[in-house]
Write a protein that holds these residues in place. Structure first.
Motif, mmCIF file in Angstrom:
data_model
loop_
_atom_site.group_PDB
_atom_site.id
_atom_site.type_symbol
_atom_site.label_atom_id
_atom_site.label_comp_id
_atom_site.label_asym_id
_atom_site.label_seq_id
_atom_site.Cartn_x
_atom_site.Cartn_y
_atom_site.Cartn_z
ATOM 1 N N TYR A 14 0.835 -1.193 0.000
ATOM 2 C CA TYR A 14 0.000 0.000 0.000
ATOM 3 C C TYR A 14 0.877 1.253 0.000
ATOM 4 C CZ TYR A 14 -3.194 -3.580 1.759
ATOM 5 O OH TYR A 14 -3.923 -4.725 1.924
ATOM 6 N N TRP A 15 0.397 2.281 -0.688
ATOM 7 C CA TRP A 15 1.167 3.516 -0.861
ATOM 8 C C TRP A 15 0.290 4.731 -0.621
ATOM 9 C CZ3 TRP A 15 6.380 3.546 -2.119
ATOM 10 C CH2 TRP A 15 6.934 2.298 -2.437
ATOM 11 N N GLY A 16 0.915 5.782 -0.087
ATOM 12 C CA GLY A 16 0.251 7.064 0.020
ATOM 13 C C GLY A 16 0.368 7.839 -1.275
ATOM 14 N N GLN A 17 -0.193 9.022 -1.279
ATOM 15 C CA GLN A 17 -0.209 9.839 -2.497
ATOM 16 C C GLN A 17 1.048 10.696 -2.637
ATOM 17 O OE1 GLN A 17 -1.631 10.700 0.305
ATOM 18 N NE2 GLN A 17 -1.017 12.836 0.562
ATOM 19 N N GLY A 18 1.808 10.792 -1.567
ATOM 20 C CA GLY A 18 3.060 11.546 -1.606
ATOM 21 C C GLY A 18 2.918 12.964 -1.090
ATOM 22 N N THR A 19 4.026 13.484 -0.572
ATOM 23 C CA THR A 19 4.089 14.870 -0.122
ATOM 24 C C THR A 19 5.396 15.487 -0.627
ATOM 25 O OG1 THR A 19 3.901 16.346 1.803
ATOM 26 C CG2 THR A 19 5.130 14.302 2.128
ATOM 27 N N GLN A 20 5.312 16.698 -1.133
ATOM 28 C CA GLN A 20 6.480 17.340 -1.737
ATOM 29 C C GLN A 20 7.384 17.944 -0.670
ATOM 30 O OE1 GLN A 20 7.391 17.740 -5.171
ATOM 31 N NE2 GLN A 20 9.287 18.477 -4.233
#
Length: 127
Positions: free
Chosen positions: A116-122
């Motif tokens: 499972y993966w998150g959407q990411g943060t810059q």
């Protein structure tokens, strides 16, 4: 429904610090190994850090060793990444990931081992 939601990214000057959080829901957090990965523009996604189910074991990429610290709070179903002494080359989208682990494994570090993966943060580090 499984959700991983990262937060805490932003713009920081070189030498500064950020703390990323990844709040999870819908998965058996206590049996999951957790990890952080990152992807810089034009590059492949790479491993940053991993932590075992209990939090007793950690693993880091050489590029962040001594500067980043991964931790988890099993009561809050949340994993963290404390990033200190940030460098411009740390600029990337940071992703949280969860791996459902069999009893024989306590921690994994390869991207394909995560379910499972998150959407990411810059994260952007200016020089």
């Amino acid at each position: 429904q499984v959700q991983l939601v990262e937060s805490g990214g932003g713009l920081v000057q070189a030498g500064g610090s950020l703390r990323l959080s990844c709040a999870t829901s819908g998965l058996p957090f206590v049996i999951c190994g957790m990890g952080w990965f990152r992807q810089a523009p034009g590059k492949e996604r790479e491993f940053v850090a991993a932590i075992s189910r209990s939090g007793g074991a950690t693993n880091y990429a050489d590029s962040v060793k001594g500067r980043f610290t991964i931790s988890r709070d099993n009561a809050k179903n949340t994993v963290y990444l404390q990033m200190n002494s940030l460098k411009p080359e740390d600029t990337a989208v940071y992703y949280c990931a969860a791996a459902r682990l069999p009893p024989s494994l306590t921690m994994v570090t390869m991207e394909r081992q995560y379910n499972y993966w998150g959407q990411g943060t810059q994260v952007t580090v200016s020089s």
